[in-house]
Design a protein around this motif. Structure first.
Motif, PDB file in Angstrom:
ATOM      1  N   THR A   7       0.839  -1.194   0.000  1.00  0.00           N
ATOM      2  CA  THR A   7       0.000   0.000   0.000  1.00  0.00           C
ATOM      3  C   THR A   7       0.875   1.246   0.000  1.00  0.00           C
ATOM      4  O   THR A   7       1.971   1.250   0.559  1.00  0.00           O
ATOM      5  CB  THR A   7      -0.922   0.034   1.233  1.00  0.00           C
ATOM      6  OG1 THR A   7      -0.130  -0.025   2.412  1.00  0.00           O
ATOM      7  CG2 THR A   7      -1.895  -1.123   1.230  1.00  0.00           C
ATOM      8  N   LYS A  10       0.708   5.566   4.913  1.00  0.00           N
ATOM      9  CA  LYS A  10       0.702   4.937   6.236  1.00  0.00           C
ATOM     10  C   LYS A  10      -0.709   4.870   6.800  1.00  0.00           C
ATOM     11  O   LYS A  10      -1.520   5.754   6.583  1.00  0.00           O
ATOM     12  CB  LYS A  10       1.582   5.739   7.195  1.00  0.00           C
ATOM     13  CG  LYS A  10       3.061   5.554   6.987  1.00  0.00           C
ATOM     14  CD  LYS A  10       3.755   5.832   8.300  1.00  0.00           C
ATOM     15  CE  LYS A  10       5.008   5.067   8.499  1.00  0.00           C
ATOM     16  NZ  LYS A  10       4.936   3.659   8.703  1.00  0.00           N
ATOM     17  N   GLN A  35       2.650  -7.108   5.246  1.00  0.00           N
ATOM     18  CA  GLN A  35       2.089  -5.805   4.892  1.00  0.00           C
ATOM     19  C   GLN A  35       3.243  -4.845   4.630  1.00  0.00           C
ATOM     20  O   GLN A  35       4.102  -4.661   5.481  1.00  0.00           O
ATOM     21  CB  GLN A  35       1.210  -5.275   6.021  1.00  0.00           C
ATOM     22  CG  GLN A  35       0.008  -6.169   6.298  1.00  0.00           C
ATOM     23  CD  GLN A  35      -0.858  -5.591   7.392  1.00  0.00           C
ATOM     24  OE1 GLN A  35      -1.527  -4.598   7.177  1.00  0.00           O
ATOM     25  NE2 GLN A  35      -0.820  -6.211   8.566  1.00  0.00           N
ATOM     26  N   GLU A  37       4.041  -1.042   3.711  1.00  0.00           N
ATOM     27  CA  GLU A  37       3.579   0.343   3.591  1.00  0.00           C
ATOM     28  C   GLU A  37       4.687   1.159   2.952  1.00  0.00           C
ATOM     29  O   GLU A  37       5.805   1.211   3.474  1.00  0.00           O
ATOM     30  CB  GLU A  37       3.256   0.939   4.962  1.00  0.00           C
ATOM     31  CG  GLU A  37       1.994   0.444   5.578  1.00  0.00           C
ATOM     32  CD  GLU A  37       1.658   1.185   6.881  1.00  0.00           C
ATOM     33  OE1 GLU A  37       2.563   1.787   7.500  1.00  0.00           O
ATOM     34  OE2 GLU A  37       0.490   1.145   7.274  1.00  0.00           O
ATOM     35  N   GLN A 135      -7.127   3.784   3.399  1.00  0.00           N
ATOM     36  CA  GLN A 135      -6.971   3.035   4.646  1.00  0.00           C
ATOM     37  C   GLN A 135      -8.160   2.097   4.869  1.00  0.00           C
ATOM     38  O   GLN A 135      -7.986   0.964   5.306  1.00  0.00           O
ATOM     39  CB  GLN A 135      -6.817   3.999   5.830  1.00  0.00           C
ATOM     40  CG  GLN A 135      -5.575   4.834   5.782  1.00  0.00           C
ATOM     41  CD  GLN A 135      -5.743   6.117   4.956  1.00  0.00           C
ATOM     42  OE1 GLN A 135      -6.744   6.329   4.276  1.00  0.00           O
ATOM     43  NE2 GLN A 135      -4.743   6.978   5.008  1.00  0.00           N
ATOM     44  N   ARG A 138      -8.004  -0.966   2.670  1.00  0.00           N
ATOM     45  CA  ARG A 138      -7.119  -2.023   3.176  1.00  0.00           C
ATOM     46  C   ARG A 138      -7.889  -3.000   4.045  1.00  0.00           C
ATOM     47  O   ARG A 138      -7.705  -4.222   3.943  1.00  0.00           O
ATOM     48  CB  ARG A 138      -5.968  -1.419   3.972  1.00  0.00           C
ATOM     49  CG  ARG A 138      -4.928  -0.809   3.074  1.00  0.00           C
ATOM     50  CD  ARG A 138      -3.938   0.021   3.813  1.00  0.00           C
ATOM     51  NE  ARG A 138      -3.059  -0.738   4.676  1.00  0.00           N
ATOM     52  CZ  ARG A 138      -2.043  -0.186   5.317  1.00  0.00           C
ATOM     53  NH1 ARG A 138      -1.789   1.100   5.194  1.00  0.00           N
ATOM     54  NH2 ARG A 138      -1.282  -0.920   6.088  1.00  0.00           N
TER      55      ARG A 138
END
Length: 159
Positions: A7, A10, A35, A37, A135, A138
């Motif tokens: 992704t 943050k 994950q 970021e 976000q 996600r």
């Protein structure tokens, strides 16, 4: 099997972190979840099209560096295919049996994704025409990956 979620940006909100952590914990019985970021580029107000393309290219380079050569890549894109959960489950299972060791899911930044990343995708996936905060997307993505695994297992989770 490994699941990698890349992704841009943050995650700050605790309630989203908690929700994602819950589904990652549930997914751990099926796969190792990583994950990733990546930093997002600052977008100036009223940026030109050229500036936006440059920002997407920089973010795209960071994403590209995290994609493995043999990864099955699922890119979330509004122009992607909309699939019911059962079909998504079938596609992910087919990727696993085809020998892809890692299922990599990508959520781009606020401007979208560099076309190079979309071109690399094995599947362009859309969760609809709604605009959602990255976000929150996600959390939705992790739940759908979990749901896909439960469907493949024949679990009553998916009703």
């Amino acid at each position: 099997m490994k699941i990698k979620i890349i992704t841009v940006g943050k995650l700050k909100e605790k309630y989203l972190k908690d929700g994602i952590a819950e589904y990652v914990k549930r997914l751990s019985r099926f796969a190792k979840v990583e994950q990733v970021e990546l930093a997002d580029e600052k977008t100036p107000d009223k940026a030109s099209e050229a500036e936006n393309e440059e920002i997407m290219a920089k973010e795209g380079e960071r994403i590209w560096a995290k994609i493995g050569e043999r990864d099955y890549v699922v890119v979330l894109a509004i122009e992607g295919k909309q699939l019911p959960s059962e079909k998504l489950s079938q596609k992910l299972e087919a990727a696993k049996t085809a020998g892809h060791g890692t299922l990599t899911f990508i959520i781009g930044g606020s401007l979208g994704l560099d076309p190079k990343i979309k071109k690399r995708a094995d599947l362009l996936l859309s969760f609809g025409l709604l605009t959602l905060p990255h976000q929150l997307m996600r959390l939705v993505l992790v739940e759908q990956i979990y749901r896909a695994n439960m469907i493949a297992q024949g679990s009553p989770y998916h009703k």
